[in-house]
Scaffold this motif. Structure first.
Motif, PDB file in Angstrom:
ATOM      1  N   THR A   3       0.850  -1.189   0.000  1.00 14.57           N
ATOM      2  CA  THR A   3       0.000   0.000   0.000  1.00 14.57           C
ATOM      3  C   THR A   3       0.882   1.235   0.000  1.00 14.57           C
ATOM      4  OG1 THR A   3      -1.800  -1.109   1.157  1.00 14.57           O
ATOM      5  CG2 THR A   3      -1.745   1.283   1.284  1.00 14.57           C
ATOM      6  N   ASP A   4       0.588   2.177  -0.899  1.00 13.17           N
ATOM      7  CA  ASP A   4       1.352   3.426  -1.011  1.00 13.17           C
ATOM      8  C   ASP A   4       0.462   4.613  -0.677  1.00 13.17           C
ATOM      9  OD1 ASP A   4       3.746   2.179  -1.957  1.00 13.17           O
ATOM     10  OD2 ASP A   4       2.782   1.948  -3.906  1.00 13.17           O
ATOM     11  N   ILE A   5       1.089   5.670  -0.178  1.00 12.28           N
ATOM     12  CA  ILE A   5       0.388   6.895   0.172  1.00 12.28           C
ATOM     13  C   ILE A   5       0.775   8.009  -0.791  1.00 12.28           C
ATOM     14  CG2 ILE A   5       2.180   7.665   1.789  1.00 12.28           C
ATOM     15  CD1 ILE A   5      -0.047   8.795   3.557  1.00 12.28           C
ATOM     16  N   SER A   6      -0.176   8.881  -1.094  1.00 11.08           N
ATOM     17  CA  SER A   6       0.079  10.083  -1.885  1.00 11.08           C
ATOM     18  C   SER A   6      -0.737  11.221  -1.280  1.00 11.08           C
ATOM     19  CB  SER A   6      -0.320   9.895  -3.354  1.00 11.08           C
ATOM     20  OG  SER A   6       0.390   8.834  -3.957  1.00 11.08           O
ATOM     21  N   GLY A   7      -0.423  12.435  -1.673  1.00  5.17           N
ATOM     22  CA  GLY A   7      -1.203  13.560  -1.169  1.00  5.17           C
ATOM     23  C   GLY A   7      -0.476  14.882  -1.320  1.00  5.17           C
ATOM     24  N   PHE A   8      -1.054  15.908  -0.716  1.00  2.00           N
ATOM     25  CA  PHE A   8      -0.504  17.258  -0.771  1.00  2.00           C
ATOM     26  C   PHE A   8      -0.700  17.964   0.563  1.00  2.00           C
ATOM     27  CE2 PHE A   8      -0.852  16.575  -5.284  1.00  2.00           C
ATOM     28  CZ  PHE A   8       0.140  17.371  -5.842  1.00  2.00           C
ATOM     29  N   ILE A   9       0.245  18.824   0.888  1.00  2.79           N
ATOM     30  CA  ILE A   9       0.046  19.795   1.959  1.00  2.79           C
ATOM     31  C   ILE A   9      -0.623  21.017   1.338  1.00  2.79           C
ATOM     32  CG2 ILE A   9       1.177  21.337   3.605  1.00  2.79           C
ATOM     33  CD1 ILE A   9       3.411  19.244   3.819  1.00  2.79           C
ATOM     34  N   ASN A  29       4.860  13.181  -1.735  1.00  2.86           N
ATOM     35  CA  ASN A  29       5.911  12.250  -2.151  1.00  2.86           C
ATOM     36  C   ASN A  29       7.272  12.916  -2.294  1.00  2.86           C
ATOM     37  OD1 ASN A  29       3.345  10.769  -4.041  1.00  2.86           O
ATOM     38  ND2 ASN A  29       4.291   9.822  -2.282  1.00  2.86           N
ATOM     39  N   SER A  30       7.309  14.232  -2.399  1.00  3.51           N
ATOM     40  CA  SER A  30       8.593  14.931  -2.446  1.00  3.51           C
ATOM     41  C   SER A  30       9.206  15.077  -1.053  1.00  3.51           C
ATOM     42  CB  SER A  30       8.417  16.319  -3.075  1.00  3.51           C
ATOM     43  OG  SER A  30       7.688  17.185  -2.211  1.00  3.51           O
ATOM     44  N   LEU A  31       8.392  14.858  -0.023  1.00  3.65           N
ATOM     45  CA  LEU A  31       8.855  15.002   1.360  1.00  3.65           C
ATOM     46  C   LEU A  31       8.979  13.681   2.089  1.00  3.65           C
ATOM     47  CD1 LEU A  31       6.514  17.979   2.356  1.00  3.65           C
ATOM     48  CD2 LEU A  31       8.943  18.140   1.778  1.00  3.65           C
ATOM     49  N   CYS A  32       8.135  12.716   1.708  1.00  5.76           N
ATOM     50  CA  CYS A  32       8.048  11.450   2.438  1.00  5.76           C
ATOM     51  C   CYS A  32       7.858  10.339   1.419  1.00  5.76           C
ATOM     52  CB  CYS A  32       6.874  11.515   3.413  1.00  5.76           C
ATOM     53  SG  CYS A  32       6.601  10.040   4.397  1.00  5.76           S
ATOM     54  N   GLU A  33       8.902   9.588   1.131  1.00  2.00           N
ATOM     55  CA  GLU A  33       8.856   8.620   0.034  1.00  2.00           C
ATOM     56  C   GLU A  33       8.007   7.399   0.341  1.00  2.00           C
ATOM     57  OE1 GLU A  33      12.729   7.579  -1.299  1.00  2.00           O
ATOM     58  OE2 GLU A  33      13.238   9.612  -1.936  1.00  2.00           O
ATOM     59  N   GLU A  34       8.032   6.902   1.578  1.00  2.00           N
ATOM     60  CA  GLU A  34       7.304   5.675   1.884  1.00  2.00           C
ATOM     61  C   GLU A  34       6.288   5.860   3.011  1.00  2.00           C
ATOM     62  OE1 GLU A  34      10.013   2.477   2.525  1.00  2.00           O
ATOM     63  OE2 GLU A  34      10.885   2.615   0.518  1.00  2.00           O
ATOM     64  N   GLY A  35       6.710   6.330   4.145  1.00  2.00           N
ATOM     65  CA  GLY A  35       5.780   6.608   5.234  1.00  2.00           C
ATOM     66  C   GLY A  35       5.693   5.522   6.289  1.00  2.00           C
ATOM     67  N   GLY A  36       5.642   4.250   5.887  1.00  2.00           N
ATOM     68  CA  GLY A  36       5.629   3.157   6.844  1.00  2.00           C
ATOM     69  C   GLY A  36       4.231   2.791   7.308  1.00  2.00           C
ATOM     70  N   TYR A  37       3.968   1.477   7.381  1.00  2.00           N
ATOM     71  CA  TYR A  37       2.631   1.011   7.741  1.00  2.00           C
ATOM     72  C   TYR A  37       2.223   1.414   9.153  1.00  2.00           C
ATOM     73  CZ  TYR A  37       2.317  -1.898   3.523  1.00  2.00           C
ATOM     74  OH  TYR A  37       2.242  -2.338   2.227  1.00  2.00           O
ATOM     75  N   ASP A  38       3.166   1.429  10.094  1.00  2.00           N
ATOM     76  CA  ASP A  38       2.800   1.820  11.450  1.00  2.00           C
ATOM     77  C   ASP A  38       2.317   3.269  11.477  1.00  2.00           C
ATOM     78  OD1 ASP A  38       3.303  -0.635  12.608  1.00  2.00           O
ATOM     79  OD2 ASP A  38       5.379  -0.155  13.107  1.00  2.00           O
ATOM     80  N   ARG A 168       2.434   6.014  20.001  1.00  2.00           N
ATOM     81  CA  ARG A 168       2.386   6.764  18.740  1.00  2.00           C
ATOM     82  C   ARG A 168       3.779   7.194  18.286  1.00  2.00           C
ATOM     83  NH1 ARG A 168      -2.649   7.763  17.055  1.00  2.00           N
ATOM     84  NH2 ARG A 168      -4.331   8.029  18.570  1.00  2.00           N
ATOM     85  N   ARG A 169       4.602   7.639  19.210  1.00  2.00           N
ATOM     86  CA  ARG A 169       5.922   8.143  18.827  1.00  2.00           C
ATOM     87  C   ARG A 169       6.834   7.041  18.295  1.00  2.00           C
ATOM     88  NH1 ARG A 169       7.956  11.642  21.279  1.00  2.00           N
ATOM     89  NH2 ARG A 169       6.392  12.280  22.802  1.00  2.00           N
ATOM     90  N   GLU A 170       6.476   5.787  18.550  1.00  2.00           N
ATOM     91  CA  GLU A 170       7.242   4.683  17.979  1.00  2.00           C
ATOM     92  C   GLU A 170       6.822   4.415  16.537  1.00  2.00           C
ATOM     93  OE1 GLU A 170       8.185   1.788  21.711  1.00  2.00           O
ATOM     94  OE2 GLU A 170       6.064   1.987  21.153  1.00  2.00           O
ATOM     95  N   ALA A 171       5.599   4.791  16.202  1.00  2.00           N
ATOM     96  CA  ALA A 171       5.114   4.628  14.832  1.00  2.00           C
ATOM     97  C   ALA A 171       5.505   5.810  13.956  1.00  2.00           C
ATOM     98  CB  ALA A 171       3.587   4.471  14.830  1.00  2.00           C
ATOM     99  N   VAL A 172       5.492   7.002  14.545  1.00  2.00           N
ATOM    100  CA  VAL A 172       5.876   8.228  13.832  1.00  2.00           C
ATOM    101  C   VAL A 172       7.007   8.849  14.641  1.00  2.00           C
ATOM    102  CG1 VAL A 172       5.054  10.389  12.820  1.00  2.00           C
ATOM    103  CG2 VAL A 172       3.454   8.501  13.145  1.00  2.00           C
ATOM    104  N   THR A 173       8.225   8.459  14.342  1.00  2.00           N
ATOM    105  CA  THR A 173       9.364   8.810  15.190  1.00  2.00           C
ATOM    106  C   THR A 173       9.816  10.254  14.964  1.00  2.00           C
ATOM    107  OG1 THR A 173      10.970   8.007  13.561  1.00  2.00           O
ATOM    108  CG2 THR A 173      10.151   6.421  15.184  1.00  2.00           C
ATOM    109  N   GLU A 174      10.478  10.810  15.962  1.00  2.00           N
ATOM    110  CA  GLU A 174      10.909  12.206  15.911  1.00  2.00           C
ATOM    111  C   GLU A 174      11.884  12.476  14.783  1.00  2.00           C
ATOM    112  OE1 GLU A 174      12.337  13.539  19.652  1.00  2.00           O
ATOM    113  OE2 GLU A 174      10.432  13.190  20.706  1.00  2.00           O
ATOM    114  N   SER A 175      12.691  11.489  14.430  1.00  2.00           N
ATOM    115  CA  SER A 175      13.704  11.696  13.381  1.00  2.00           C
ATOM    116  C   SER A 175      13.409  10.875  12.130  1.00  2.00           C
ATOM    117  CB  SER A 175      15.087  11.332  13.922  1.00  2.00           C
ATOM    118  OG  SER A 175      15.111   9.976  14.351  1.00  2.00           O
TER     119      SER A 175
END
Length: 205
Positions: A3-9, A29-38, A168-175
């Motif tokens: 599953t892939d994600i796309s979108g715009f800010i 996609n110019s900022l975040c190539e994959e995103g991760g399932y978590d 949540r911070r383990e799924a969307v990490t600070e770095s």
């Protein structure tokens, strides 16, 4: 199939005697190539194996989408057909800022977390909903999956299998991969306000 994600800010500016107009700022996609399932699960409820309460799931398209987003979706609908895209939703920078990143998922991860012994310590090497070595050791049928109580663990050879409830911070990490997205939204919000910056996303398989 992945599953892939796309979108715009997007951001909006007030117009004299008119409704504020939303403008596209950055292609996701110019900022975040994959995103991760978590992260998909934590933020939008897609591929939510970790069982988070999603921050912004299944909202559909927001009102007044920018002409750029409208044109991109029309183009993709021609390519993929009506059923090609799914789980369209959106989230504002105000909502991202307000999120409790220490919040635990509602249940333990559906995948057991796997750790391998290196010298005198165990290091995480992955996670899976089904593992043949583990299944044989505990007597599961092929393809059989179970939810195990938080903290349950089994040492099988040099691999430790553990049931873990993620934050949540383990799924969307600070770095991690989402930080360029948050930095861009933060910068736009400093100019236009937290409620006037949003991320619009959709998914394809």
């Amino acid at each position: 199939m992945g599953t892939d994600i796309s979108g715009f800010i997007e951001y909006r500016e007030p117009q004299a005697d008119q409704q504020p107009i939303w403008h596209a700022a950055n292609d996701l996609n110019s900022l975040c190539e994959e995103g991760g399932y978590d992260a998909f699960g934590c933020l939008f409820g897609v591929r939510n194996y970790a069982n988070f309460r999603p921050l912004a799931a299944c909202r559909g398209l927001p009102a007044g989408i920018s002409t750029t987003v409208s044109a991109r979706l029309a183009q993709l609908s021609e390519w993929y057909g009506e059923d090609g895209l799914h789980s369209t939703t959106w989230i504002t920078w105000a909502e991202v800022k307000a999120a409790d990143w220490d919040e635990l998922a509602e249940r333990p991860d559906s995948r057991l977390h796997e750790y391998r012994r290196f010298s005198n310590e165990f290091r995480m090497t992955g996670k899976a909903s089904w593992n043949p070595e583990f299944a044989e050791a505990v007597g599961l049928e092929r393809g059989e999956c179970r939810e195990w109580p938080e903290g349950s663990e089994w040492l099988i050879g040099d691999t430790l299998y553990r049931s873990v409830t993620m934050r949540r911070r383990e799924a969307v990490t600070e770095s991690g991969e989402w930080q360029p997205v948050w930095e861009t939204m933060r910068a736009l919000a400093a100019q236009h306000g937290d409620d006037n910056v949003r991320l619009v996303v959709w998914f394809d398989d």
